[in-house]
Design an enzyme around this catalytic site. Structure first.
Site, mmCIF file in Angstrom:
data_model
loop_
_atom_site.group_PDB
_atom_site.id
_atom_site.type_symbol
_atom_site.label_atom_id
_atom_site.label_comp_id
_atom_site.label_asym_id
_atom_site.label_seq_id
_atom_site.Cartn_x
_atom_site.Cartn_y
_atom_site.Cartn_z
ATOM 1 N N TRP A 128 0.831 -1.213 0.000
ATOM 2 C CA TRP A 128 0.000 0.000 0.000
ATOM 3 C C TRP A 128 0.861 1.258 0.000
ATOM 4 O O TRP A 128 0.541 2.213 0.706
ATOM 5 C CB TRP A 128 -0.910 0.090 1.233
ATOM 6 N N GLU A 173 -3.277 6.586 7.107
ATOM 7 C CA GLU A 173 -2.731 7.483 8.146
ATOM 8 C C GLU A 173 -3.592 7.484 9.412
ATOM 9 O O GLU A 173 -3.822 8.525 10.025
ATOM 10 C CB GLU A 173 -2.511 8.886 7.570
HETATM 11 C C1 FAD Z 1 -4.757 4.866 -0.859
HETATM 12 C C2 FAD Z 1 -3.840 4.386 0.224
HETATM 13 C C3 FAD Z 1 -2.568 4.933 0.324
HETATM 14 C C4 FAD Z 1 -1.681 4.462 1.301
HETATM 15 N N1 FAD Z 1 -0.398 4.957 1.335
HETATM 16 C C5 FAD Z 1 0.486 4.441 2.232
HETATM 17 C C6 FAD Z 1 1.853 4.864 2.215
HETATM 18 O O1 FAD Z 1 2.260 5.723 1.410
HETATM 19 N N2 FAD Z 1 2.716 4.298 3.097
HETATM 20 C C7 FAD Z 1 2.322 3.346 3.987
HETATM 21 O O2 FAD Z 1 3.153 2.876 4.752
HETATM 22 N N3 FAD Z 1 1.031 2.915 4.024
HETATM 23 C C8 FAD Z 1 0.113 3.435 3.169
HETATM 24 N N4 FAD Z 1 -1.191 2.993 3.172
HETATM 25 C C9 FAD Z 1 -1.587 1.952 4.117
HETATM 26 C C10 FAD Z 1 -2.478 2.464 5.220
HETATM 27 O O3 FAD Z 1 -1.764 3.260 6.123
HETATM 28 C C11 FAD Z 1 -3.139 1.241 5.868
HETATM 29 O O4 FAD Z 1 -4.039 0.710 4.912
HETATM 30 C C12 FAD Z 1 -3.858 1.602 7.145
HETATM 31 O O5 FAD Z 1 -2.941 1.920 8.163
HETATM 32 C C13 FAD Z 1 -4.741 0.441 7.625
HETATM 33 O O6 FAD Z 1 -3.987 -0.732 7.691
HETATM 34 P P1 FAD Z 1 -4.503 -2.086 6.984
HETATM 35 O O7 FAD Z 1 -4.859 -1.773 5.586
HETATM 36 O O8 FAD Z 1 -3.514 -3.144 7.234
HETATM 37 O O9 FAD Z 1 -5.849 -2.403 7.737
HETATM 38 P P2 FAD Z 1 -5.983 -3.148 9.137
HETATM 39 O O10 FAD Z 1 -4.888 -2.763 10.049
HETATM 40 O O11 FAD Z 1 -6.211 -4.592 8.871
HETATM 41 O O12 FAD Z 1 -7.318 -2.495 9.671
HETATM 42 C C14 FAD Z 1 -8.588 -2.816 9.078
HETATM 43 C C15 FAD Z 1 -9.653 -2.086 9.822
HETATM 44 O O13 FAD Z 1 -9.692 -2.555 11.153
HETATM 45 C C16 FAD Z 1 -10.165 -1.527 11.989
HETATM 46 N N5 FAD Z 1 -9.217 -1.364 13.098
HETATM 47 C C17 FAD Z 1 -7.879 -1.247 13.032
HETATM 48 N N6 FAD Z 1 -7.337 -1.132 14.259
HETATM 49 C C18 FAD Z 1 -8.375 -1.188 15.122
HETATM 50 C C19 FAD Z 1 -8.483 -1.128 16.521
HETATM 51 N N7 FAD Z 1 -7.387 -0.972 17.289
HETATM 52 N N8 FAD Z 1 -9.719 -1.215 17.080
HETATM 53 C C20 FAD Z 1 -10.821 -1.362 16.322
HETATM 54 N N9 FAD Z 1 -10.780 -1.423 14.978
HETATM 55 C C21 FAD Z 1 -9.582 -1.337 14.387
HETATM 56 C C22 FAD Z 1 -10.284 -0.263 11.144
HETATM 57 O O14 FAD Z 1 -11.628 -0.107 10.726
HETATM 58 C C23 FAD Z 1 -9.431 -0.575 9.949
HETATM 59 O O15 FAD Z 1 -9.850 0.121 8.803
HETATM 60 C C24 FAD Z 1 -2.097 3.459 2.214
HETATM 61 C C25 FAD Z 1 -3.393 2.935 2.125
HETATM 62 C C26 FAD Z 1 -4.253 3.381 1.144
HETATM 63 C C27 FAD Z 1 -5.625 2.772 1.072
#
Ligand code: FAD
Length: 392
Positions: free
Chosen positions: A163, A369
């Site tokens: 991502w 973020e």
């Molecule tokens: C368009 C886009 C650009 C991005 N750009 C970057 C980048 O440049 N660099 C980078 O490093 N990353 C980047 N990301 C990654 C982004 O930071 C992550 O997608 C985000 O941190 C969520 O992590 P995950 O996708 O693993 O979801 P997960 O960690 O699996 O989370 C899924 C969902 O679980 C829920 N959740 C999470 N934690 C908790 C909690 N403690 N309690 C209750 N519910 C919770 C939330 O609803 C969350 O949306 C990008 C993502 C997107 C979609």
């Protein structure tokens, strides 16, 4: 009787003048980019646009002059972001460098490194990636698995990041990897890696709902010198968290820009669309809906501007204010955009219409973020901690 003073967090005349300047610039700069041609690329990377923005002084706006920055306020910066995103300006090239990498380098990179790199960001010429996320470690950065192993007088990086915005387009990458000083959050360090470094593969693209330059980074025996360590060994998590405070509000400002644009589109549609012998705007139901949208947008704006004010005027850390601004403004934007699509009827879902593009574009902002739920946790935990301290 002394009158209690409250700072209204409303942009002053100079800020509103800046807003008009940005609008004027965008009207001219985007004239050659018809909306339909940009249907799939609201936030496309356009090197020439980023360079022109740099020339206007709208990148690195708050940074110190010795790095080429313009030493302006956070408030002015958020107003510029709001306008850029409302207009669908192609910000992707400098988006990560301006919001994330620049502040991170200025605060934490060795004095030998930052002054050489940051001025290129300010000019809109140097593009960056931030490599935090891995599969299954997105919200939980402390569990990153990419490894940094000491080797000779440098480090070798191995692992996979996913991502990552601007992967394959950026000139430089900031990679967070487990360097092993301690388990968990205290064993992560940050490294600067140049594009083209042997062992760094950024060729895999990830297609997403609203096309965005997103990809996977594979690090395979990727060797960097000791001078490429940003901050101290084991400080990576603190660096990421410290700078997230600064750039989270920019996502709130972006959401605010999207929401304002959606309200404008909805308003024009409601005024222009005739049905049942009157306009859509004449129905009280529409007036209530538009009233609700406008109220929520104002509340979101106040949160974004309060975050700016807390930093600009009070000089305080903004973990709470930035979290609230980001989560509230992006959630409001999603609701307002959905309402705007509804008011457009079938036209609202036609590919390429402005509200259709906004509908796809806003979704990721509620995830990256700091997903909304993660930010709610930050705000809630701080609130409860303060209450416990007060009670003890
Ligand atoms: C368009 C886009 C650009 C991005 N750009 C970057 C980048 O440049 N660099 C980078 O490093 N990353 C980047 N990301 C990654 C982004 O930071 C992550 O997608 C985000 O941190 C969520 O992590 P995950 O996708 O693993 O979801 P997960 O960690 O699996 O989370 C899924 C969902 O679980 C829920 N959740 C999470 N934690 C908790 C909690 N403690 N309690 C209750 N519910 C919770 C939330 O609803 C969350 O949306 C990008 C993502 C997107 C979609």
């Amino acid at each position: 009787m002394p009158v209690p003073r409250i700072e209204p967090c409303v942009p002053d005349e100079a800020c509103e003048q800046l807003r008009l300047e940005v609008r004027e610039f965008l009207a001219e700069a985007l004239a050659g980019h018809p909306a339909v041609a940009r249907a799939h690329h609201w936030s496309v990377a356009d090197p020439e646009f980023s360079r022109r923005l740099g020339e206007r002084g709208w990148i690195g706006m708050t940074w110190p002059a010795r790095y080429g920055g313009h030493e302006r306020s956070q408030l002015e910066r958020y107003v510029v972001i709001e306008e850029l995103l409302a207009a669908g300006a192609p910000v992707a090239a400098h988006w990560t460098a301006d919001r994330q990498s620049g502040p991170l380098l200025i605060r934490f990179a060795p004095e030998t490194l930052a002054p050489k790199i940051v001025p290129g960001i300010v000019r809109g010429e140097t593009w960056f990636c931030i490599g935090l996320s891995e599969s299954d470690t997105g919200s939980d950065l402390a569990s990153v698995r990419t490894r940094a192993t000491r080797s000779g007088d440098g480090w070798v990086l191995d692992g996979t990041k996913t991502w990552i915005s601007n992967a394959g387009l950026a000139d430089r990458y900031v990679i967070f990897a487990r360097s092993g000083e301690a388990p968990g959050a205290k064993g992560i360090s940050a490294f600067l890696v140049d594009a083209g470094t042997p062992g760094l593969d950024a060729s895999e693209r990830i297609p997403v709902i609203a096309p965005h330059p997103l990809g996977t980074l594979r690090l395979n025996g990727c060797r960097v010198g000791a001078d490429r360590l940003i901050g101290a060994p084991g400080q990576g998590f603190a660096i990421a968290m410290g700078t997230l405070d600064l750039f989270r509000t920019t996502v709130g400002a972006a959401g605010l820009g999207f929401a304002r644009r959606a309200l404008d589109e909805a308003t024009q549609r409601a005024i222009g669309r005739r049905m049942f012998g009157q306009t859509l705007a004449d129905f009280q139901l529409t007036q209530v809906q538009v009233g609700d949208m406008a109220t929520q947008i104002d509340a979101a704006a106040l949160m974004v501007y309060r975050s700016a004010w807390t930093r600009d005027v009070m000089g305080r850390r903004v973990t709470r204010e930035a979290s609230m601004a980001k989560l509230y403004a992006t959630e409001v934007a999603q609701k307002v955009i959905d309402g705007a699509v509804q008011l457009h009827g079938g036209l609202g879902v036609v590919t390429g219409s402005t509200v259709e593009r906004l509908y796809r574009e806003i979704r990721a902002l509620r995830i990256y973020e700091g997903a909304t739920e993660v930010l709610q946790l930050i705000v809630g935990a701080r609130h409860l901690d303060a209450a416990r301290k007060a009670a003890s």
